[in-house]
Design a protein around this motif. Structure first.
Motif, PDB file in Angstrom:
ATOM      1  N   ALA A   8       0.839  -1.204   0.000  1.00 26.91           N
ATOM      2  CA  ALA A   8       0.000   0.000   0.000  1.00 26.91           C
ATOM      3  C   ALA A   8       0.873   1.253   0.000  1.00 26.91           C
ATOM      4  CB  ALA A   8      -0.931  -0.004   1.208  1.00 26.91           C
ATOM      5  N   GLY A   9       1.953   1.225   0.767  1.00 28.82           N
ATOM      6  CA  GLY A   9       2.870   2.367   0.802  1.00 28.82           C
ATOM      7  C   GLY A   9       3.495   2.627  -0.553  1.00 28.82           C
ATOM      8  N   ASP A  10       3.889   1.553  -1.239  1.00 26.24           N
ATOM      9  CA  ASP A  10       4.425   1.706  -2.595  1.00 26.24           C
ATOM     10  C   ASP A  10       3.373   2.322  -3.510  1.00 26.24           C
ATOM     11  OD1 ASP A  10       6.853   0.581  -1.847  1.00 26.24           O
ATOM     12  OD2 ASP A  10       6.405  -1.392  -2.716  1.00 26.24           O
ATOM     13  N   GLY A  11       2.152   1.822  -3.406  1.00 24.40           N
ATOM     14  CA  GLY A  11       1.073   2.355  -4.240  1.00 24.40           C
ATOM     15  C   GLY A  11       0.844   3.831  -4.002  1.00 24.40           C
ATOM     16  N   LYS A  12       0.843   4.227  -2.757  1.00 28.78           N
ATOM     17  CA  LYS A  12       0.642   5.638  -2.429  1.00 28.78           C
ATOM     18  C   LYS A  12       1.802   6.486  -2.960  1.00 28.78           C
ATOM     19  CE  LYS A  12      -0.188   8.772   1.400  1.00 28.78           C
ATOM     20  NZ  LYS A  12      -0.240   8.909   2.860  1.00 28.78           N
ATOM     21  N   SER A  13       3.015   5.982  -2.816  1.00 29.94           N
ATOM     22  CA  SER A  13       4.182   6.715  -3.313  1.00 29.94           C
ATOM     23  C   SER A  13       4.131   6.900  -4.829  1.00 29.94           C
ATOM     24  CB  SER A  13       5.470   5.989  -2.928  1.00 29.94           C
ATOM     25  OG  SER A  13       5.661   6.025  -1.538  1.00 29.94           O
ATOM     26  N   SER A  27       1.475   7.014  -6.621  1.00 24.80           N
ATOM     27  CA  SER A  27       0.412   7.994  -6.892  1.00 24.80           C
ATOM     28  C   SER A  27       0.915   9.414  -6.703  1.00 24.80           C
ATOM     29  CB  SER A  27      -0.785   7.743  -5.967  1.00 24.80           C
ATOM     30  OG  SER A  27      -1.398   6.515  -6.261  1.00 24.80           O
ATOM     31  N   MET A  28       1.668   9.625  -5.634  1.00 28.68           N
ATOM     32  CA  MET A  28       2.199  10.969  -5.376  1.00 28.68           C
ATOM     33  C   MET A  28       3.198  11.372  -6.464  1.00 28.68           C
ATOM     34  SD  MET A  28       0.475  12.002  -2.853  1.00 28.68           S
ATOM     35  CE  MET A  28       1.351  13.506  -2.442  1.00 28.68           C
ATOM     36  N   GLU A  29       4.004  10.405  -6.916  1.00 28.86           N
ATOM     37  CA  GLU A  29       4.930  10.685  -8.012  1.00 28.86           C
ATOM     38  C   GLU A  29       4.167  11.034  -9.281  1.00 28.86           C
ATOM     39  OE1 GLU A  29       8.141   7.861  -8.664  1.00 28.86           O
ATOM     40  OE2 GLU A  29       8.154   7.409  -6.521  1.00 28.86           O
ATOM     41  N   ALA A  30       3.055  10.383  -9.523  1.00 25.75           N
ATOM     42  CA  ALA A  30       2.243  10.678 -10.706  1.00 25.75           C
ATOM     43  C   ALA A  30       1.754  12.120 -10.663  1.00 25.75           C
ATOM     44  CB  ALA A  30       1.062   9.710 -10.800  1.00 25.75           C
ATOM     45  N   ILE A  31       1.338  12.572  -9.505  1.00 21.16           N
ATOM     46  CA  ILE A  31       0.893  13.963  -9.364  1.00 21.16           C
ATOM     47  C   ILE A  31       2.052  14.909  -9.666  1.00 21.16           C
ATOM     48  CG2 ILE A  31       0.072  15.729  -7.744  1.00 21.16           C
ATOM     49  CD1 ILE A  31      -1.488  13.425  -6.329  1.00 21.16           C
ATOM     50  N   GLU A  32       3.226  14.612  -9.110  1.00 22.25           N
ATOM     51  CA  GLU A  32       4.396  15.457  -9.366  1.00 22.25           C
ATOM     52  C   GLU A  32       4.760  15.455 -10.847  1.00 22.25           C
ATOM     53  OE1 GLU A  32       7.541  14.235  -6.729  1.00 22.25           O
ATOM     54  OE2 GLU A  32       6.273  14.527  -4.960  1.00 22.25           O
ATOM     55  N   ASN A  33       4.679  14.284 -11.489  1.00 23.69           N
ATOM     56  CA  ASN A  33       4.952  14.210 -12.928  1.00 23.69           C
ATOM     57  C   ASN A  33       3.989  15.085 -13.712  1.00 23.69           C
ATOM     58  OD1 ASN A  33       5.497  10.677 -12.598  1.00 23.69           O
ATOM     59  ND2 ASN A  33       7.074  12.229 -12.678  1.00 23.69           N
ATOM     60  N   LEU A  81      -7.455   5.800  -1.838  1.00 25.20           N
ATOM     61  CA  LEU A  81      -7.960   7.162  -1.981  1.00 25.20           C
ATOM     62  C   LEU A  81      -6.944   8.047  -2.697  1.00 25.20           C
ATOM     63  CD1 LEU A  81     -10.058   9.358  -1.432  1.00 25.20           C
ATOM     64  CD2 LEU A  81      -9.022   9.660   0.823  1.00 25.20           C
ATOM     65  N   THR A  82      -5.683   7.915  -2.308  1.00 23.87           N
ATOM     66  CA  THR A  82      -4.629   8.701  -2.953  1.00 23.87           C
ATOM     67  C   THR A  82      -4.553   8.380  -4.434  1.00 23.87           C
ATOM     68  OG1 THR A  82      -3.393   8.746  -0.875  1.00 23.87           O
ATOM     69  CG2 THR A  82      -2.175   9.302  -2.875  1.00 23.87           C
ATOM     70  N   ARG A  83      -4.714   7.111  -4.788  1.00 27.61           N
ATOM     71  CA  ARG A  83      -4.684   6.698  -6.195  1.00 27.61           C
ATOM     72  C   ARG A  83      -5.818   7.348  -6.979  1.00 27.61           C
ATOM     73  NH1 ARG A  83      -5.791   6.037 -10.649  1.00 27.61           N
ATOM     74  NH2 ARG A  83      -5.114   4.438 -12.104  1.00 27.61           N
ATOM     75  N   ASP A  84      -7.017   7.347  -6.413  1.00 31.31           N
ATOM     76  CA  ASP A  84      -8.162   7.969  -7.078  1.00 31.31           C
ATOM     77  C   ASP A  84      -7.933   9.463  -7.281  1.00 31.31           C
ATOM     78  OD1 ASP A  84      -9.416   5.513  -7.119  1.00 31.31           O
ATOM     79  OD2 ASP A  84     -10.725   5.951  -5.406  1.00 31.31           O
ATOM     80  N   LEU A  85      -7.419  10.117  -6.255  1.00 31.90           N
ATOM     81  CA  LEU A  85      -7.163  11.552  -6.360  1.00 31.90           C
ATOM     82  C   LEU A  85      -6.038  11.851  -7.345  1.00 31.90           C
ATOM     83  CD1 LEU A  85      -7.543  12.604  -2.626  1.00 31.90           C
ATOM     84  CD2 LEU A  85      -9.113  13.107  -4.512  1.00 31.90           C
TER      85      LEU A  85
END
Length: 106
Positions: free
Chosen positions: A17-22, A24-30, A89-93
């Motif tokens: 789950a932590g990897d998945g959240k990370s 997702s956050m990288e995707a936002i930064e990209n 949730l982070t993935r959806d956002l």
């Protein structure tokens, strides 16, 4: 199932789950920098990691349904479930943020 086994399984859920959240956050930064190809790749990696965590979590639920009381709700397991929910949730956002950044940069 022993408490040690449950806590080891919980750690697996937390890690995926932590990897998945990370991712997702990288995707936002990209997306923020206009690198939409990397953003999409990170969303895909996020999906894969969250899916792994979800499968482990679901296996525990199935075991509990088949044999009530066999899975002890440890604090570690509760923590893992929280991590999984947050990652989803982070993935959806993140997907929404990527879409918004694409529209803004058009």
């Amino acid at each position: 199932m022993t408490i040690e086994e449950i806590n080891n399984i919980a750690c697996q859920i937390i890690a995926h789950a932590g990897d998945g959240k990370s991712y997702s956050m990288e995707a936002i930064e990209n997306a923020e920098t206009g690198d939409f190809k990397s953003a999409e790749e990170n969303l895909k990696c996020s999906d894969e990691s969250i899916q792994k965590a979800h499968e482990i979590h679901t296996d525990l639920l199935v075991q509990e349904a088949r044999e009530p009381g066999c899975v002890t709700a440890t604090m570690m397991l509760i923590h893992a479930s929280n991590h999984l929910s947050t990652a989803e949730l982070t993935r959806d956002l993140a997907e929404r943020f990527v879409r918004v950044y694409k529209n803004v940069q058009k």
